[in-house]
Design a protein around this motif. Structure first.
Motif, PDB file in Angstrom:
ATOM      1  N   VAL A   1       0.839  -1.206   0.000  1.00  0.00           N
ATOM      2  CA  VAL A   1       0.000   0.000   0.000  1.00  0.00           C
ATOM      3  C   VAL A   1       0.872   1.254   0.000  1.00  0.00           C
ATOM      4  CG1 VAL A   1      -1.666   1.337   1.347  1.00  0.00           C
ATOM      5  CG2 VAL A   1      -1.957  -1.143   1.106  1.00  0.00           C
ATOM      6  N   LYS A   2       1.924   1.261   0.821  1.00  0.00           N
ATOM      7  CA  LYS A   2       2.804   2.427   0.905  1.00  0.00           C
ATOM      8  C   LYS A   2       3.557   2.665  -0.405  1.00  0.00           C
ATOM      9  CE  LYS A   2       3.616   2.220   5.905  1.00  0.00           C
ATOM     10  NZ  LYS A   2       4.617   1.951   6.961  1.00  0.00           N
ATOM     11  N   HIS A   3       3.845   1.582  -1.131  1.00  0.00           N
ATOM     12  CA  HIS A   3       4.630   1.694  -2.362  1.00  0.00           C
ATOM     13  C   HIS A   3       3.764   1.979  -3.588  1.00  0.00           C
ATOM     14  CE1 HIS A   3       7.437   0.015  -5.565  1.00  0.00           C
ATOM     15  NE2 HIS A   3       8.192   0.883  -4.943  1.00  0.00           N
ATOM     16  N   TRP A   4       2.432   1.924  -3.422  1.00  0.00           N
ATOM     17  CA  TRP A   4       1.542   2.021  -4.584  1.00  0.00           C
ATOM     18  C   TRP A   4       1.673   3.342  -5.326  1.00  0.00           C
ATOM     19  CZ3 TRP A   4      -0.768  -0.883  -7.869  1.00  0.00           C
ATOM     20  CH2 TRP A   4      -1.741  -0.359  -8.711  1.00  0.00           C
ATOM     21  N   GLU A   5       1.880   4.432  -4.598  1.00  0.00           N
ATOM     22  CA  GLU A   5       1.965   5.746  -5.260  1.00  0.00           C
ATOM     23  C   GLU A   5       3.109   5.767  -6.276  1.00  0.00           C
ATOM     24  OE1 GLU A   5       2.360  10.510  -4.210  1.00  0.00           O
ATOM     25  OE2 GLU A   5       1.996   9.050  -2.618  1.00  0.00           O
ATOM     26  N   LYS A   6       4.195   5.085  -5.953  1.00  0.00           N
ATOM     27  CA  LYS A   6       5.344   5.038  -6.856  1.00  0.00           C
ATOM     28  C   LYS A   6       5.165   3.965  -7.930  1.00  0.00           C
ATOM     29  CE  LYS A   6      10.386   4.567  -6.808  1.00  0.00           C
ATOM     30  NZ  LYS A   6      11.590   4.376  -5.966  1.00  0.00           N
ATOM     31  N   HIS A   7       4.553   2.847  -7.546  1.00  0.00           N
ATOM     32  CA  HIS A   7       4.466   1.691  -8.445  1.00  0.00           C
ATOM     33  C   HIS A   7       3.206   1.690  -9.311  1.00  0.00           C
ATOM     34  CE1 HIS A   7       4.499  -2.396  -9.920  1.00  0.00           C
ATOM     35  NE2 HIS A   7       3.472  -2.752  -9.186  1.00  0.00           N
ATOM     36  N   GLY A   8       2.172   2.395  -8.876  1.00  0.00           N
ATOM     37  CA  GLY A   8       0.848   2.264  -9.483  1.00  0.00           C
ATOM     38  C   GLY A   8       0.793   2.439 -10.982  1.00  0.00           C
ATOM     39  N   LYS A   9       1.380   3.547 -11.502  1.00  0.00           N
ATOM     40  CA  LYS A   9       1.252   3.832 -12.939  1.00  0.00           C
ATOM     41  C   LYS A   9       1.935   2.762 -13.778  1.00  0.00           C
ATOM     42  CE  LYS A   9       1.497   7.666 -16.214  1.00  0.00           C
ATOM     43  NZ  LYS A   9       0.046   7.757 -16.389  1.00  0.00           N
ATOM     44  N   ALA A  10       3.155   2.359 -13.365  1.00  0.00           N
ATOM     45  CA  ALA A  10       3.869   1.314 -14.097  1.00  0.00           C
ATOM     46  C   ALA A  10       3.108  -0.006 -14.039  1.00  0.00           C
ATOM     47  CB  ALA A  10       5.271   1.133 -13.528  1.00  0.00           C
ATOM     48  N   CYS A  11       2.465  -0.250 -12.893  1.00  0.00           N
ATOM     49  CA  CYS A  11       1.702  -1.490 -12.715  1.00  0.00           C
ATOM     50  C   CYS A  11       0.524  -1.532 -13.688  1.00  0.00           C
ATOM     51  CB  CYS A  11       1.209  -1.585 -11.273  1.00  0.00           C
ATOM     52  SG  CYS A  11       0.148  -2.992 -10.944  1.00  0.00           S
ATOM     53  N   VAL A  12      -0.210  -0.434 -13.777  1.00  0.00           N
ATOM     54  CA  VAL A  12      -1.378  -0.373 -14.662  1.00  0.00           C
ATOM     55  C   VAL A  12      -0.950  -0.550 -16.117  1.00  0.00           C
ATOM     56  CG1 VAL A  12      -3.207   1.123 -15.536  1.00  0.00           C
ATOM     57  CG2 VAL A  12      -2.744   1.027 -13.084  1.00  0.00           C
ATOM     58  N   LEU A  13       0.162   0.115 -16.509  1.00  0.00           N
ATOM     59  CA  LEU A  13       0.649  -0.002 -17.881  1.00  0.00           C
ATOM     60  C   LEU A  13       1.051  -1.434 -18.207  1.00  0.00           C
ATOM     61  CD1 LEU A  13       2.796   3.217 -18.295  1.00  0.00           C
ATOM     62  CD2 LEU A  13       0.819   2.575 -19.688  1.00  0.00           C
ATOM     63  N   ALA A  14       1.731  -2.084 -17.272  1.00  0.00           N
ATOM     64  CA  ALA A  14       2.167  -3.464 -17.503  1.00  0.00           C
ATOM     65  C   ALA A  14       0.977  -4.387 -17.644  1.00  0.00           C
ATOM     66  CB  ALA A  14       3.065  -3.919 -16.371  1.00  0.00           C
TER      67      ALA A  14
END
Length: 440
Positions: free
Chosen positions: A420-433
């Motif tokens: 949850v804490k890392h989502w702000e950094k990881h979220g966009k790349a995650c959605v694109l992948a």
């Protein structure tokens, strides 16, 4: 090839034959990106082959098709891009990309090539096939090791921690700095493999190593500072497998791989007959080399018995008189790749940055999705897990992780709270992948 394959033998040969050098201006272009993906596949397959110990066809293909000079040219070209173009991009006020993935690929290109060279340079025939570009590679390694020594005087490299206040480009700059440390460590290994080939190096290369750069003295500095080791909260840590790892008290006397590379390189440079005949042991060089005596303990000699010969050499050196600097007239080759690139692009760095901004680094969402799909095909999870040096680490706190992001399957976490804490950094790349997977 090994049991787990990313490339079939025929595919690997096609990719090797297609390798070519790109102008600095074209880095980030579609054709360049395709080659970068091909290099990553060759890189991973070379590691798989070396791990399986069933022959190393990637190395053989690179030698057969004369592609080692091409890799050296690409390595130095992307190094120059990072020094001359990347800083300009970071300062452009009208460039505020929401996704820096295309630029990251260029930044990461240097790490990909030096990793491939480290894997294949273990073989003497690879060094020989580099031909005249081995001079350029020696200069490259010297630049990286000089930066490593300079950095060791300012503490260990920064940890990979994100900040909510950083822009995407600032985050990328931090990642590039962290990457530079790992690249320098790879360059150290490549240099050691070059010293294994002292008998087959040209006189110009020997002179470059021993006189122009005085690499024996630089290696002594590295051994003294040991930038791949540090103390944190009273505990010894070493940089291994791409991260800092705490060393158990029972393992602290064990020689690290990187320390071993330095010692072997010093042994080769100081005890090879051809090198000894050409190395001028001035007062400065003598003083530097005698510092090694303090490190040559019984524990070290038990692990590297050949260093007993180096110990005897230093004992004799302590009693010898320093030599006067040699003033022989030497006609020699000089490295050409860096000078040629600088000559071709001098005064054009700003124009190159703006050209790449418009045509390479302003990708649409659709382009990014397609790129994500292609990278998912390159980085197969079963292959990555096979070459991973250790168990996965949490993307947020670096603890050992057992849970993977269910959407993109790329990041690992030790617990839900870290995810949850890392989502702000990881979220966009995650959605694109994830979107890239659906496009397949």
């Amino acid at each position: 090839m090994g049991d787990l394959e990313l490339l079939l033998p025929g595919e690997a040969e096609v990719l090797v034959r297609s390798l070519r050098s790109f102008p600095v201006r074209e880095m980030g272009s579609e054709r360049w990106n395709q080659q970068h993906e091909n290099l990553e596949k060759l890189n991973i397959q070379a590691i798989l082959d070396a791990t399986a110990s069933q022959g190393e066809p990637i190395q053989e293909l690179l030698v057969t098709h004369g592609k080692i000079p091409t890799l050296v040219e690409e390595l130095i070209a992307v190094e120059m891009w990072k020094q001359k173009v990347f800083p300009v991009l970071c300062k452009l006020e009208d460039f505020k990309p929401q996704n820096t993935f295309p630029i990251y690929m260029v930044v990461h290109h240097e790490a990909s090539i030096i990793n491939l060279l480290e894997t294949v340079f273990f073989h003497k025939e690879v060094c020989e096939s580099a031909e005249d570009t081995v001079l350029d590679l020696v200069d490259y390694c010297h630049r990286k090791l000089t930066l490593l020594v300079a950095r060791s005087g300012h503490g260990s490299p920064p940890e990979e921690e994100g900040s909510q206040d950083n822009t995407p480009m600032q985050e990328l700059q931090k990642q590039a700095e962290l990457m530079e440390f790992e690249i320098a460590l790879k360059a150290l290994s490549v240099l050691r493999y070059i010293t294994d080939c002292m008998d087959s190096l040209s006189l110009s290369t020997l002179n470059r190593i021993l006189s122009t750069h005085n690499l024996p003295c630089l290696l002594v500095e590295l051994l003294q500072h040991s930038p791949w080791s540090r103390r944190e909260a009273g505990k010894l840590q070493r940089f291994e497998g791409g991260c800092w790892q705490t060393v158990a008290p029972s393992e602290q006397q064990k020689l690290s791989k990187l320390d071993g590379q330095v010692w072997i390189a010093l042994y080769n440079l100081l005890l090879n007959p051809e090198a000894r005949a050409r190395y001028c042991l001035t007062g400065f060089a003598k003083g530097q080399l005698l510092k090694l005596q303090a490190f040559l303990t019984d524990t070290l000699l038990d692990q590297l018995p050949n260093l007993a010969d180096l110990q005897h050499f230093l004992t004799h050196l302590a009693l010898a008189e320093p030599e006067a600097p040699k003033k022989d007239l030497v006609l020699e080759q000089i490295p050409e790749i860096w000078e040629q690139l600088e000559r071709e692009n001098r005064g054009k760095w700003q124009a190159i940055a703006k050209h790449q901004l418009r045509h390479m680094f302003s990708a649409s969402e659709q382009d990014l999705r397609l790129q994500a799909r292609r990278w998912a095909e390159t980085y197969r999870l079963d292959v990555l897990e096979a070459v991973a040096p250790e168990r996965p680490r949490c993307a947020y706190c670096s603890a050992e992780a057992s849970k993977r992001c269910s959407r993109c399957q790329n990041e690992w976490y030790c617990c839900r709270e870290c995810q949850v804490k890392h989502w702000e950094k990881h979220g966009k790349a995650c959605v694109l992948a994830a979107q890239g997977d659906r496009v397949k």
